[in-house]
Design a protein around this motif. Structure first.
Motif, PDB file in Angstrom:
ATOM      1  N   GLN A 167       3.149  -2.583 -13.352  1.00 15.61           N
ATOM      2  CA  GLN A 167       2.761  -3.256 -12.117  1.00 15.61           C
ATOM      3  C   GLN A 167       3.041  -2.372 -10.913  1.00 15.61           C
ATOM      4  OE1 GLN A 167       5.001  -6.898 -11.908  1.00 15.61           O
ATOM      5  NE2 GLN A 167       6.967  -5.878 -11.693  1.00 15.61           N
ATOM      6  N   ALA A 168       2.280  -2.638  -9.830  1.00 11.53           N
ATOM      7  CA  ALA A 168       2.442  -1.896  -8.585  1.00 11.53           C
ATOM      8  C   ALA A 168       3.515  -2.553  -7.725  1.00 11.53           C
ATOM      9  CB  ALA A 168       1.109  -1.854  -7.842  1.00 11.53           C
ATOM     10  N   THR A 169       3.834  -1.931  -6.599  1.00  9.93           N
ATOM     11  CA  THR A 169       4.841  -2.494  -5.702  1.00  9.93           C
ATOM     12  C   THR A 169       4.339  -3.757  -5.011  1.00  9.93           C
ATOM     13  OG1 THR A 169       4.087  -1.061  -3.890  1.00  9.93           O
ATOM     14  CG2 THR A 169       5.916  -0.253  -5.261  1.00  9.93           C
ATOM     15  N   ARG A 170       2.994  -3.902  -4.926  1.00 12.83           N
ATOM     16  CA  ARG A 170       2.388  -5.101  -4.334  1.00 12.83           C
ATOM     17  C   ARG A 170       0.936  -5.177  -4.758  1.00 12.83           C
ATOM     18  NH1 ARG A 170      -1.201  -3.801  -0.469  1.00 12.83           N
ATOM     19  NH2 ARG A 170      -0.953  -1.906   0.779  1.00 12.83           N
ATOM     20  N   PRO A 171       0.305  -6.351  -4.592  1.00 14.26           N
ATOM     21  CA  PRO A 171      -1.130  -6.456  -4.890  1.00 14.26           C
ATOM     22  C   PRO A 171      -1.954  -5.578  -3.945  1.00 14.26           C
ATOM     23  CG  PRO A 171      -0.112  -8.627  -4.757  1.00 14.26           C
ATOM     24  CD  PRO A 171       0.898  -7.657  -4.244  1.00 14.26           C
ATOM     25  N   VAL A 172      -3.078  -5.082  -4.437  1.00 16.43           N
ATOM     26  CA  VAL A 172      -3.956  -4.193  -3.679  1.00 16.43           C
ATOM     27  C   VAL A 172      -5.358  -4.789  -3.673  1.00 16.43           C
ATOM     28  CG1 VAL A 172      -4.974  -1.883  -3.584  1.00 16.43           C
ATOM     29  CG2 VAL A 172      -2.592  -2.171  -4.297  1.00 16.43           C
ATOM     30  N   THR A 173      -6.075  -4.681  -2.538  1.00 20.96           N
ATOM     31  CA  THR A 173      -7.461  -5.149  -2.454  1.00 20.96           C
ATOM     32  C   THR A 173      -8.405  -3.952  -2.407  1.00 20.96           C
ATOM     33  OG1 THR A 173      -7.680  -5.158  -0.028  1.00 20.96           O
ATOM     34  CG2 THR A 173      -6.599  -7.064  -1.052  1.00 20.96           C
ATOM     35  N   ASP A 174      -9.659  -4.207  -2.755  1.00 16.08           N
ATOM     36  CA  ASP A 174     -10.632  -3.104  -2.763  1.00 16.08           C
ATOM     37  C   ASP A 174     -11.096  -2.738  -1.358  1.00 16.08           C
ATOM     38  OD1 ASP A 174     -12.235  -5.269  -2.170  1.00 16.08           O
ATOM     39  OD2 ASP A 174     -13.400  -5.166  -4.026  1.00 16.08           O
ATOM     40  N   GLN A 175     -10.577  -3.441  -0.339  1.00 12.97           N
ATOM     41  CA  GLN A 175     -10.901  -3.107   1.039  1.00 12.97           C
ATOM     42  C   GLN A 175      -9.941  -2.056   1.615  1.00 12.97           C
ATOM     43  OE1 GLN A 175     -13.718  -4.498   2.377  1.00 12.97           O
ATOM     44  NE2 GLN A 175     -13.875  -5.344   0.301  1.00 12.97           N
ATOM     45  N   GLU A 176      -8.883  -1.784   0.895  1.00 12.89           N
ATOM     46  CA  GLU A 176      -7.874  -0.853   1.393  1.00 12.89           C
ATOM     47  C   GLU A 176      -8.262   0.601   1.137  1.00 12.89           C
ATOM     48  OE1 GLU A 176      -3.628  -1.803   0.911  1.00 12.89           O
ATOM     49  OE2 GLU A 176      -4.303  -3.472  -0.361  1.00 12.89           O
ATOM     50  N   GLN A 200      -5.172   4.475 -16.142  1.00 10.63           N
ATOM     51  CA  GLN A 200      -4.028   3.566 -16.181  1.00 10.63           C
ATOM     52  C   GLN A 200      -3.736   2.989 -14.796  1.00 10.63           C
ATOM     53  OE1 GLN A 200      -0.227   5.419 -16.824  1.00 10.63           O
ATOM     54  NE2 GLN A 200       0.731   3.548 -17.589  1.00 10.63           N
ATOM     55  N   ALA A 201      -3.744   3.837 -13.779  1.00  3.43           N
ATOM     56  CA  ALA A 201      -3.448   3.375 -12.421  1.00  3.43           C
ATOM     57  C   ALA A 201      -4.521   2.409 -11.929  1.00  3.43           C
ATOM     58  CB  ALA A 201      -3.329   4.571 -11.483  1.00  3.43           C
ATOM     59  N   GLU A 202      -5.769   2.697 -12.223  1.00  2.00           N
ATOM     60  CA  GLU A 202      -6.859   1.815 -11.788  1.00  2.00           C
ATOM     61  C   GLU A 202      -6.758   0.447 -12.450  1.00  2.00           C
ATOM     62  OE1 GLU A 202     -10.382   5.005 -10.620  1.00  2.00           O
ATOM     63  OE2 GLU A 202     -10.248   4.267 -12.683  1.00  2.00           O
ATOM     64  N   GLU A 203      -6.392   0.415 -13.711  1.00  6.19           N
ATOM     65  CA  GLU A 203      -6.246  -0.864 -14.408  1.00  6.19           C
ATOM     66  C   GLU A 203      -5.112  -1.687 -13.813  1.00  6.19           C
ATOM     67  OE1 GLU A 203      -5.704   0.245 -18.455  1.00  6.19           O
ATOM     68  OE2 GLU A 203      -7.842   0.677 -18.807  1.00  6.19           O
ATOM     69  N   ILE A 204      -4.023  -1.046 -13.458  1.00  7.45           N
ATOM     70  CA  ILE A 204      -2.872  -1.765 -12.905  1.00  7.45           C
ATOM     71  C   ILE A 204      -3.129  -2.198 -11.465  1.00  7.45           C
ATOM     72  CG2 ILE A 204      -0.474  -1.421 -12.138  1.00  7.45           C
ATOM     73  CD1 ILE A 204      -0.113   0.203 -14.773  1.00  7.45           C
ATOM     74  N   LEU A 205      -3.789  -1.346 -10.688  1.00  5.87           N
ATOM     75  CA  LEU A 205      -4.053  -1.666  -9.284  1.00  5.87           C
ATOM     76  C   LEU A 205      -5.268  -2.586  -9.117  1.00  5.87           C
ATOM     77  CD1 LEU A 205      -3.468   1.912  -7.824  1.00  5.87           C
ATOM     78  CD2 LEU A 205      -2.016  -0.075  -7.405  1.00  5.87           C
ATOM     79  N   GLY A 206      -6.183  -2.546 -10.079  1.00  2.36           N
ATOM     80  CA  GLY A 206      -7.386  -3.370  -9.996  1.00  2.36           C
ATOM     81  C   GLY A 206      -8.430  -2.834  -9.045  1.00  2.36           C
ATOM     82  N   VAL A 207      -8.338  -1.552  -8.687  1.00  2.18           N
ATOM     83  CA  VAL A 207      -9.312  -0.920  -7.795  1.00  2.18           C
ATOM     84  C   VAL A 207      -9.633   0.472  -8.321  1.00  2.18           C
ATOM     85  CG1 VAL A 207      -8.525  -2.197  -5.754  1.00  2.18           C
ATOM     86  CG2 VAL A 207      -7.512   0.035  -6.278  1.00  2.18           C
ATOM     87  N   SER A 208     -10.736   1.026  -7.834  1.00  4.26           N
ATOM     88  CA  SER A 208     -11.101   2.394  -8.196  1.00  4.26           C
ATOM     89  C   SER A 208     -10.404   3.388  -7.266  1.00  4.26           C
ATOM     90  CB  SER A 208     -12.618   2.593  -8.094  1.00  4.26           C
ATOM     91  OG  SER A 208     -13.283   1.782  -9.037  1.00  4.26           O
ATOM     92  N   LEU A 209      -9.993   4.494  -7.824  1.00  2.00           N
ATOM     93  CA  LEU A 209      -9.393   5.575  -7.048  1.00  2.00           C
ATOM     94  C   LEU A 209     -10.419   6.696  -6.951  1.00  2.00           C
ATOM     95  CD1 LEU A 209      -5.880   5.566  -8.760  1.00  2.00           C
ATOM     96  CD2 LEU A 209      -6.505   4.488  -6.583  1.00  2.00           C
ATOM     97  N   THR A 210     -10.788   7.058  -5.737  1.00  3.72           N
ATOM     98  CA  THR A 210     -11.939   7.946  -5.556  1.00  3.72           C
ATOM     99  C   THR A 210     -11.592   9.343  -5.061  1.00  3.72           C
ATOM    100  OG1 THR A 210     -12.277   7.066  -3.329  1.00  3.72           O
ATOM    101  CG2 THR A 210     -13.481   6.001  -5.127  1.00  3.72           C
ATOM    102  N   THR A 211     -10.515   9.468  -4.301  1.00  4.28           N
ATOM    103  CA  THR A 211     -10.147  10.778  -3.766  1.00  4.28           C
ATOM    104  C   THR A 211      -8.709  11.109  -4.156  1.00  4.28           C
ATOM    105  OG1 THR A 211      -9.310   9.927  -1.651  1.00  4.28           O
ATOM    106  CG2 THR A 211     -11.675  10.440  -1.780  1.00  4.28           C
ATOM    107  N   ALA A 212      -8.396  12.397  -4.150  1.00  7.69           N
ATOM    108  CA  ALA A 212      -7.032  12.830  -4.456  1.00  7.69           C
ATOM    109  C   ALA A 212      -6.800  14.216  -3.875  1.00  7.69           C
ATOM    110  CB  ALA A 212      -6.789  12.850  -5.969  1.00  7.69           C
ATOM    111  N   SER A 213      -5.565  14.488  -3.534  1.00  5.95           N
ATOM    112  CA  SER A 213      -5.187  15.827  -3.090  1.00  5.95           C
ATOM    113  C   SER A 213      -4.303  16.476  -4.153  1.00  5.95           C
ATOM    114  CB  SER A 213      -4.443  15.766  -1.750  1.00  5.95           C
ATOM    115  OG  SER A 213      -3.381  14.840  -1.818  1.00  5.95           O
ATOM    116  N   GLY A 214      -4.239  17.791  -4.133  1.00  2.89           N
ATOM    117  CA  GLY A 214      -3.434  18.537  -5.088  1.00  2.89           C
ATOM    118  C   GLY A 214      -2.588  19.573  -4.382  1.00  2.89           C
TER     119      GLY A 214
END
Length: 280
Positions: A27-36, A92-106
């Motif tokens: 689980q995440a630290t809090r619920p997340v919406t797809d508007q965030e 795994q993160a997308e399933e737990i957060l319930g949203v798609s992750l589209t960008t990332a930095s490295g």
């Protein structure tokens, strides 16, 4: 200066504690919406690949990691393994957060060049992200720590990276191939073991006193690298981070060899990955 260092480390410890509670959890630290708008950081390390998810205000939401050997001395040596691991972490993160992750930095070790940055970006994009940035690892650590004046020493599995900041400006950054893997090599050589056996022994907390007695010269070399990079006068405070420093006597030994007091936050292995996510 001491009070400033304590304040920085105390503030960092709060977020690091939150991250440690959710990393590889269900689980995440809090619920997340797809508007965030979410931020993702990817740290391709020598011993593990770590992914961090933050909200728009850089609050920790979730994180996960897998151990790997796809990176050596800070450079990707097994592209497809890195991609496959990162795809699993993303799913795994997308399933737990319930949203798609589209960008990332490295991030990359300092001074490893545009080619290294391009490979990291390619790993991130091959795993289904748009790569938003690739930054220096110790600079990412400094951003998370909110350090405006001082020295960050980022000791990972393969390298020791150093960033020096003054008046909120990065004045110097460098890197040398000495890290946790070199501790493992010393253990292996001392005991006539293979690397896998030495790595397992190094991670056994019940053997810490014996391990540290053997790897102490490596820690002293890390301090010597830092002393040389700072011309013998490190910009204070000196904060040491990274997954290779989780030994009780590390900071004491490092500080003595450096000739300047150093400190480390709790869960130092997560400082750089969270800082990387702040650049997304």
């Amino acid at each position: 200066m001491i009070a400033e260092k304590q304040d920085l480390v105390t503030a960092a410890n709060q977020k690091l504690g939150q991250f440690a509670q959710v990393v590889n959890g269900d689980q995440a630290t809090r619920p997340v919406t797809d508007q965030e708008t979410l931020k993702v950081g990817v740290d391709l390390g020598t011993s593990s690949i770590v992914m961090v998810v933050l909200d728009h205000d850089n609050n920790v939401l979730y994180g996960n990691f897998e151990y790997d050997h796809a990176v050596r001395d800070g450079l990707v040596v097994n592209f497809m393994d890195s991609v496959r691991i990162l795809m699993r972490l993303k799913q795994q993160a997308e399933e737990i957060l319930g949203v798609s992750l589209t960008t990332a930095s490295g991030a990359i070790p300092p001074g490893t060049g545009e080619g290294s940055a391009k490979i990291v970006a390619n790993v991130i994009e091959s795993a289904g992200f748009t790569c938003s940035a690739v930054v220096d690892e110790p600079t990412a650590a400094a951003k998370f720590l909110r350090l405006t004046d001082g020295t960050v020493v980022d000791i990972g599995g393969g390298t020791t990276g150093i960033s020096i900041l003054k008046d909120d400006q990065l004045t110097y950054v460098t890197d040398e191939a000495t890290g946790g893997s070199h501790m493992t090599m010393v253990l292996a050589g001392h005991n006539h073991w293979d690397m896998a056996q030495a790595e397992a022994f190094k991670r056994d907390t019940t053997k810490e006193l014996e391990v540290f007695a053997t790897i102490r010269p490596v820690v002293e070399k890390m301090a010597a690298i830092t002393r040389s990079a700072t011309q013998g006068e490190p910009q204070e405070p000196v904060i040491v981070v990274g997954g290779a420093i989780n030994f009780k006597d590390f900071i004491k030994t490092f500080s003595q060899a450096l000739g300047t007091p150093a400190s480390k936050p709790d869960f130092p292995q997560f400082v750089t990955p969270i800082g990387i996510a702040m650049y997304d």
